[in-house]
Design a protein around this motif. Structure first.
Motif, PDB file in Angstrom:
ATOM      1  N   VAL A 300      12.321   4.112  -6.776  1.00  0.00           N
ATOM      2  CA  VAL A 300      12.169   2.863  -7.142  1.00  0.00           C
ATOM      3  C   VAL A 300      10.833   2.595  -7.474  1.00  0.00           C
ATOM      4  O   VAL A 300       9.825   2.464  -6.591  1.00  0.00           O
ATOM      5  N   PRO A 301      10.130   2.689  -8.663  1.00  0.00           N
ATOM      6  CA  PRO A 301       8.727   2.652  -8.787  1.00  0.00           C
ATOM      7  C   PRO A 301       8.525   0.805  -8.996  1.00  0.00           C
ATOM      8  O   PRO A 301       9.435   0.362  -9.521  1.00  0.00           O
ATOM      9  N   ALA A 328       3.820   0.154   5.371  1.00  0.00           N
ATOM     10  CA  ALA A 328       4.846  -0.935   5.785  1.00  0.00           C
ATOM     11  C   ALA A 328       5.617  -1.388   4.826  1.00  0.00           C
ATOM     12  O   ALA A 328       6.803  -1.405   5.084  1.00  0.00           O
ATOM     13  N   VAL A 329       5.099  -1.554   3.659  1.00  0.00           N
ATOM     14  CA  VAL A 329       5.903  -2.190   2.523  1.00  0.00           C
ATOM     15  C   VAL A 329       7.139  -0.892   2.043  1.00  0.00           C
ATOM     16  O   VAL A 329       8.353  -1.273   2.157  1.00  0.00           O
ATOM     17  N   GLU A 330       6.729   0.154   1.815  1.00  0.00           N
ATOM     18  CA  GLU A 330       7.424   1.117   1.361  1.00  0.00           C
ATOM     19  C   GLU A 330       8.557   1.485   2.488  1.00  0.00           C
ATOM     20  O   GLU A 330       9.759   1.495   2.188  1.00  0.00           O
ATOM     21  N   GLU A 331       8.344   1.501   3.817  1.00  0.00           N
ATOM     22  CA  GLU A 331       9.165   1.791   4.925  1.00  0.00           C
ATOM     23  C   GLU A 331      10.037   0.709   5.038  1.00  0.00           C
ATOM     24  O   GLU A 331      11.302   0.900   5.231  1.00  0.00           O
ATOM     25  N   PHE A 388      11.246   4.010  -2.269  1.00  0.00           N
ATOM     26  CA  PHE A 388      10.421   2.866  -2.853  1.00  0.00           C
ATOM     27  C   PHE A 388       9.090   3.758  -2.969  1.00  0.00           C
ATOM     28  O   PHE A 388       8.516   3.760  -2.176  1.00  0.00           O
ATOM     29  N   ASP A 389       8.495   3.618  -4.527  1.00  0.00           N
ATOM     30  CA  ASP A 389       7.219   4.334  -4.727  1.00  0.00           C
ATOM     31  C   ASP A 389       6.578   3.135  -5.274  1.00  0.00           C
ATOM     32  O   ASP A 389       6.424   2.556  -6.308  1.00  0.00           O
ATOM     33  N   MET A 390       5.326   2.775  -4.380  1.00  0.00           N
ATOM     34  CA  MET A 390       4.362   1.668  -4.810  1.00  0.00           C
ATOM     35  C   MET A 390       3.283   2.315  -5.410  1.00  0.00           C
ATOM     36  O   MET A 390       2.475   3.112  -5.240  1.00  0.00           O
ATOM     37  N   GLU A 391       3.318   1.789  -6.755  1.00  0.00           N
ATOM     38  CA  GLU A 391       2.252   2.490  -7.730  1.00  0.00           C
ATOM     39  C   GLU A 391       1.044   1.927  -7.600  1.00  0.00           C
ATOM     40  O   GLU A 391      -0.056   2.577  -7.914  1.00  0.00           O
ATOM     41  N   ALA A 392       0.919   0.633  -7.292  1.00  0.00           N
ATOM     42  CA  ALA A 392      -0.332   0.089  -7.539  1.00  0.00           C
ATOM     43  C   ALA A 392      -0.151  -1.603  -6.556  1.00  0.00           C
ATOM     44  O   ALA A 392       1.022  -1.986  -6.429  1.00  0.00           O
ATOM     45  N   ILE A 393      -1.207  -1.799  -6.089  1.00  0.00           N
ATOM     46  CA  ILE A 393      -1.091  -3.161  -5.357  1.00  0.00           C
ATOM     47  C   ILE A 393      -2.185  -4.152  -5.824  1.00  0.00           C
ATOM     48  O   ILE A 393      -3.545  -3.720  -6.086  1.00  0.00           O
ATOM     49  N   ARG A 394      -1.779  -5.467  -6.150  1.00  0.00           N
ATOM     50  CA  ARG A 394      -2.760  -6.338  -6.571  1.00  0.00           C
ATOM     51  C   ARG A 394      -3.002  -7.524  -5.711  1.00  0.00           C
ATOM     52  O   ARG A 394      -2.212  -7.741  -4.995  1.00  0.00           O
ATOM     53  N   PHE A 395      -4.175  -8.253  -6.055  1.00  0.00           N
ATOM     54  CA  PHE A 395      -4.737  -9.188  -4.930  1.00  0.00           C
ATOM     55  C   PHE A 395      -4.733 -10.592  -5.441  1.00  0.00           C
ATOM     56  O   PHE A 395      -5.295 -11.454  -4.898  1.00  0.00           O
ATOM     57  N   GLY A 396      -4.070 -10.644  -6.547  1.00  0.00           N
ATOM     58  CA  GLY A 396      -4.199 -12.092  -7.398  1.00  0.00           C
ATOM     59  C   GLY A 396      -5.574 -12.411  -7.612  1.00  0.00           C
ATOM     60  O   GLY A 396      -6.186 -11.508  -8.140  1.00  0.00           O
ATOM     61  N   LYS A 397      -5.940 -13.824  -7.632  1.00  0.00           N
ATOM     62  CA  LYS A 397      -7.101 -14.212  -8.101  1.00  0.00           C
ATOM     63  C   LYS A 397      -8.339 -14.103  -7.053  1.00  0.00           C
ATOM     64  O   LYS A 397      -9.407 -13.756  -7.335  1.00  0.00           O
ATOM     65  N   LEU A 398      -7.873 -13.591  -5.721  1.00  0.00           N
ATOM     66  CA  LEU A 398      -9.191 -13.387  -4.880  1.00  0.00           C
ATOM     67  C   LEU A 398      -8.634 -12.192  -4.238  1.00  0.00           C
ATOM     68  O   LEU A 398      -7.530 -11.932  -3.560  1.00  0.00           O
TER      69      LEU A 398
END
Length: 409
Positions: A300-301, A328-331, A388-398
């Motif tokens: 799951v990407p 932690a998120v993927e686990e 579950f494969d996290m391809e990228a992480i974003r941080f919103g406006k800040l």
């Protein structure tokens, strides 16, 4: 010239003849929702129609916005005919948004019998959503009185649209119900709802069933979780989180981004809110060999966008913390998906992810596929690996959180 004029007159008469059976709007009673309950007599059901009525003038409602009528009959069409003897306007099912069924009827094994009428009636749309209620459908319709929605038909429409943004209820139209049930391989998920509050509730909000969401106010109706159907019979219920995972693992459910929350890996008391963005389809690979269990590999990407970090721990600028968060998120998702899949194998003997679509290429004929028996032999004994494969992480406006040392100096 005369022949041309004559032809025009004949064609005009044919066109005008298409209006012979028209019915004016004020002569029709539009049904918003249909409810079905078991009756005391065998082969009979309590059919409830929630009919929209009243007019809006200057933004204000005149009288009641809807009225409920309950008829005992052997099917929906017969009940519609009988209900027309009680009200002056012709009952119209063209605008029906939802079909509400009591859990008692859904578990009885009689649901397929009474729903057959919906496949034959031209007026009953196949996009009508199927809702299963903890209480009787007539009771649900009587108690469901949304205080913030002026137009009652809009209430159901907007509630059903929430499935694409939260993932806590499935897309459960009548067409999908018959498609999966007649395929006799996968599980169907119906929307689970109630207008009665329950006293017991879990600690985590995503693990609620309908009726467990803590709230204050006049409106008690809750739509969360799903009812599990096997061969047209309801066998269990899933929480909101389990329903969301099922939708993520199912490529036939169109879901692009959903709101989630999970434990903060560096804080025992805080949880992080985020948006899970699934831009690409889930990769499902099934390998089969003779006399060996099937091997199912699922990847799951997804992307993750952080929305709230109440602990104010730096994840955007600290690479060590960021890697810990990703793990932690993927686990978390891998473990939750593993539990759901194991339960579907051991308890249900089938899955609600529509994975049978990917195994059919191994069989030359429908007869061979049916003899292989996906839901009793192949799937329950398969080796399944989900990642579950996290391809990228974003941080919103800040990217950086507020520095509390500067605020409280």
């Amino acid at each position: 010239m005369k022949r041309t004029k004559g032809l025009i007159i004949v064609l005009s008469l044919l066109i005008l003849g298409g209006c012979y059976d028209k019915t004016e709007l004020e002569q029709q009673a539009f049904v918003i929702a249909v409810g079905i309950d078991k009756a005391e007599d065998d082969g009979q059901y309590q059919i409830s129609f929630q009919v929209a009525q009243g007019q809006l003038r200057g933004g204000q409602a005149e009288g009641e916005l809807q009225k409920n009528i309950t008829i005992q009959a052997n099917d929906i069409i017969a009940a519609k005919s009988t209900a027309n003897t009680l009200i002056a306007r012709e009952i119209n099912l063209d605008q029906t948004k939802v079909l509400i069924v009591s859990e008692e009827l859904a578990r009885s094994g009689e649901l397929l019998n009474v729903l057959q009428a919906t496949t034959r009636a031209a007026a009953f749309r196949r996009g009508v959503q199927l809702i299963i209620t903890r209480e009787n459908a007539s009771e649900f319709l009587a108690n469901n009185d949304p205080p913030l929605e002026v137009k009652p038909h809009k209430y159901y429409q907007l509630m059903m649209q929430q499935s694409s943004s939260t993932g806590l209820i499935p897309d459960a139209d009548i067409h999908r119900f018959f498609q999966i049930t007649e395929g006799d391989a996968d599980l169907f998920l119906g929307i689970y709802a109630t207008a009665t509050r329950l006293q017991d509730k879990p600690a985590l909000e995503d693990e609620f069933y309908a009726g467990q969401v803590p709230q204050k106010g006049e409106q008690d109706t809750q739509f969360i979780g799903s009812a599990v159907f096997k061969e047209g019979v309801m066998i269990d219920t899933l929480t909101g989180e389990e329903t969301r995972l099922s939708m993520i693992l199912d490529n036939t459910q169109h879901i692009e981004d959903i709101l989630i929350n999970f434990p903060d890996p560096k804080s025992e008391v805080h949880r992080i809110s985020a948006r899970l963005i699934k831009e690409r389809t889930t990769n499902i690979s099934i390998k089969m060999k003779e006399d060996e269990p099937a091997q199912i590999d699922v990847v799951v990407p997804f992307h993750l966008e952080l929305l709230a970090v109440p602990s104010l721990i730096e994840y955007g600028t600290n690479q060590e913390n960021l890697k810990m968060l990703e793990r932690a998120v993927e686990e978390k998702f891998n473990q939750e998906a593993g539990k759901l899949i194991k339960n579907s194998q051991d308890v249900y003997g089938s899955e609600p992810f529509y994975w049978s679509l990917y195994v059919r290429r191994y069989f030359r004929t429908i007869q061979e596929y049916e003899q292989a028996d996906w839901n009793n032999r192949i799937y329950p004994n398969a080796n399944i690996d989900v990642k579950f494969d996290m391809e990228a992480i974003r941080f919103g406006k800040l990217i950086q959180n507020t520095d509390m040392r500067e605020v409280r100096d």
